[in-house]
Write a protein that holds these residues in place. Sequence first.
Motif, PDB file in Angstrom:
ATOM      1  N   GLY A 126       0.833  -1.312  -0.006  1.00 19.26           N
ATOM      2  CA  GLY A 126      -0.153   0.043   0.047  1.00 19.26           C
ATOM      3  C   GLY A 126       0.987   1.228   0.128  1.00 19.26           C
ATOM      4  O   GLY A 126       1.850   1.233   0.344  1.00 19.26           O
ATOM      5  N   SER A 127       0.318   2.337  -0.625  1.00 14.09           N
ATOM      6  CA  SER A 127       1.132   3.685  -0.672  1.00 14.09           C
ATOM      7  C   SER A 127       1.020   4.516   0.611  1.00 14.09           C
ATOM      8  O   SER A 127       1.928   5.161   0.873  1.00 14.09           O
ATOM      9  CB  SER A 127       0.416   4.444  -1.621  1.00 14.09           C
ATOM     10  OG  SER A 127      -0.679   4.700  -1.513  1.00 14.09           O
ATOM     11  N   THR A 128       0.249   4.079   1.546  1.00 12.68           N
ATOM     12  CA  THR A 128       0.118   4.965   2.712  1.00 12.68           C
ATOM     13  C   THR A 128       0.969   4.136   3.943  1.00 12.68           C
ATOM     14  O   THR A 128       0.937   3.061   4.233  1.00 12.68           O
ATOM     15  CB  THR A 128      -1.348   4.768   3.252  1.00 12.68           C
ATOM     16  OG1 THR A 128      -2.344   5.352   2.373  1.00 12.68           O
ATOM     17  CG2 THR A 128      -1.564   5.462   4.862  1.00 12.68           C
ATOM     18  N   ASN A 129       1.802   4.804   4.480  1.00  6.64           N
ATOM     19  CA  ASN A 129       2.578   4.345   5.632  1.00  6.64           C
ATOM     20  C   ASN A 129       2.332   5.019   7.144  1.00  6.64           C
ATOM     21  O   ASN A 129       1.730   6.165   7.152  1.00  6.64           O
ATOM     22  CB  ASN A 129       4.029   4.742   5.457  1.00  6.64           C
ATOM     23  CG  ASN A 129       4.672   3.984   4.230  1.00  6.64           C
ATOM     24  OD1 ASN A 129       4.955   2.974   4.247  1.00  6.64           O
ATOM     25  ND2 ASN A 129       4.588   4.712   3.042  1.00  6.64           N
ATOM     26  N   VAL A 130       2.408   4.319   7.916  1.00  6.77           N
ATOM     27  CA  VAL A 130       2.014   4.559   9.365  1.00  6.77           C
ATOM     28  C   VAL A 130       3.148   4.468  10.285  1.00  6.77           C
ATOM     29  O   VAL A 130       2.763   3.903  11.651  1.00  6.77           O
ATOM     30  CB  VAL A 130       0.592   4.022   9.848  1.00  6.77           C
ATOM     31  CG1 VAL A 130      -0.507   4.678   9.159  1.00  6.77           C
ATOM     32  CG2 VAL A 130       0.654   2.503   9.670  1.00  6.77           C
ATOM     33  N   SER A 167       4.057   0.294   5.669  1.00 10.68           N
ATOM     34  CA  SER A 167       2.987   0.170   4.684  1.00 10.68           C
ATOM     35  C   SER A 167       1.687  -0.280   5.418  1.00 10.68           C
ATOM     36  O   SER A 167       1.663  -1.625   5.899  1.00 10.68           O
ATOM     37  CB  SER A 167       3.228  -0.505   3.368  1.00 10.68           C
ATOM     38  OG  SER A 167       1.831  -0.326   2.633  1.00 10.68           O
ATOM     39  N   ILE A 168       0.418   0.293   5.435  1.00  7.15           N
ATOM     40  CA  ILE A 168      -0.779  -0.393   6.127  1.00  7.15           C
ATOM     41  C   ILE A 168      -1.349  -1.629   5.180  1.00  7.15           C
ATOM     42  O   ILE A 168      -2.179  -2.003   5.671  1.00  7.15           O
ATOM     43  CB  ILE A 168      -1.849   0.721   5.979  1.00  7.15           C
ATOM     44  CG1 ILE A 168      -2.473   1.254   4.758  1.00  7.15           C
ATOM     45  CG2 ILE A 168      -1.311   1.845   7.018  1.00  7.15           C
ATOM     46  CD1 ILE A 168      -3.623   2.052   5.027  1.00  7.15           C
ATOM     47  N   SER A 178      -4.426  -1.338  -1.613  1.00  4.13           N
ATOM     48  CA  SER A 178      -4.407  -0.060  -2.531  1.00  4.13           C
ATOM     49  C   SER A 178      -3.316   0.321  -2.984  1.00  4.13           C
ATOM     50  O   SER A 178      -2.546   1.137  -2.308  1.00  4.13           O
ATOM     51  CB  SER A 178      -5.128   1.051  -1.823  1.00  4.13           C
ATOM     52  OG  SER A 178      -4.621   1.380  -0.499  1.00  4.13           O
ATOM     53  N   SER A 179      -2.337  -0.498  -3.598  1.00  4.42           N
ATOM     54  CA  SER A 179      -0.920  -0.184  -4.052  1.00  4.42           C
ATOM     55  C   SER A 179      -0.668   0.569  -5.146  1.00  4.42           C
ATOM     56  O   SER A 179      -1.668   0.953  -5.945  1.00  4.42           O
ATOM     57  CB  SER A 179      -0.095  -1.467  -4.281  1.00  4.42           C
ATOM     58  OG  SER A 179      -0.575  -1.998  -5.262  1.00  4.42           O
ATOM     59  N   SER A 180       0.392   1.001  -5.401  1.00  2.00           N
ATOM     60  CA  SER A 180       0.901   1.824  -6.477  1.00  2.00           C
ATOM     61  C   SER A 180       1.012   0.828  -7.734  1.00  2.00           C
ATOM     62  O   SER A 180       1.080   1.268  -8.930  1.00  2.00           O
ATOM     63  CB  SER A 180       2.182   2.514  -6.333  1.00  2.00           C
ATOM     64  OG  SER A 180       3.314   1.715  -5.983  1.00  2.00           O
ATOM     65  N   THR A 208      -4.458  -0.284  -7.025  1.00  2.68           N
ATOM     66  CA  THR A 208      -5.003   1.188  -6.955  1.00  2.68           C
ATOM     67  C   THR A 208      -6.497   1.186  -7.553  1.00  2.68           C
ATOM     68  O   THR A 208      -7.142   1.564  -7.179  1.00  2.68           O
ATOM     69  CB  THR A 208      -3.961   2.128  -7.687  1.00  2.68           C
ATOM     70  OG1 THR A 208      -2.714   1.915  -6.971  1.00  2.68           O
ATOM     71  CG2 THR A 208      -4.522   3.527  -7.749  1.00  2.68           C
TER      72      THR A 208
END
Length: 298
Positions: free
Chosen positions: A149-153, A220-221, A253-255, A259
């Motif tokens: 996923g493109s979002t990192n936490v 990545s989440i 939801s990856s790049s 997506t």
Amino acid sequence: MGFGFSSNPLFLFLSFLVFSSFFELESATDDTTLVYKGCAKQSFTDPAGIYSQALSALFQTLVSQSMKVKFYKTTTGTGQTTITGLFQCRGDLSNSDCYNCASRLPTLADKLCGKTLAARIQLYGCYMLYQVAGFAQISGMEMLFKTCGSTNVAGTGFEERRDTAFSVLESGVVSNHGFYTTNYQSVYLLGQCEGDVGDSDCGECVKSAVQRAQVECGSSISGQIYLHKCFISYNYYPNGAPRRSSSPYPHSSSSSSGTGQSTGRTVAIILGGAASVGFLVILLMFARNVMKKKHDDY
């Protein structure tokens, strides 16, 4: 003649039904979405059509078995024309969903790979592979595909929560004999091994996939790791998992490959909500027309 929308309540109601059916159909197609393809560089020479006949027979057998079981491995042909192949559906699919997924694989294999010595087509809900006798073998632990996923936490305690969830997955896939889904503190996971892999080897494969996810996807989440003999998927939903999903784990939801899936699902949710509001408006209009008719009758 104008082409405006009719104000007839029955027309609007029927339009709503068609609208709703469309989005139900759209949501049901997730399992047949292509994740990746793997095609050998070499193609077989087949002037007499012997390989093609053996491959066609293999595909027919695999597809027919998908109506009964979720994993099947077989061999067709003889001698140098021997072809070994298998299919597997995700463990939570029904027989009809499994067949619907697997029946698409032969056409995709031919379209995406042609007459190659080996091929693997992976959809969200199933996969199929075949190889001609003598084709080089690969390790069951070899990574075939990944998506993160493109979002990192990072720095939120997520990685500790995810790693604990991974431990639950590793033990669960062994005790449940090759397929396991679970969630731990908003981390949703799925793991599956190829149907002929024993419990112990399955546990080792999933452990290797987990280690890959930790390295490849970091904070990545979401992520999916596909090894030759197993795959895992994880998603983190701190606010709760989306309700509209045709599988136990919403897709990453990856790049790369994910997506479009994520965007499509978001649009479906928004439009689905709009349809619900539209349905309420239709009911109010219908009630108003009924009241108006009663009033006119007096």
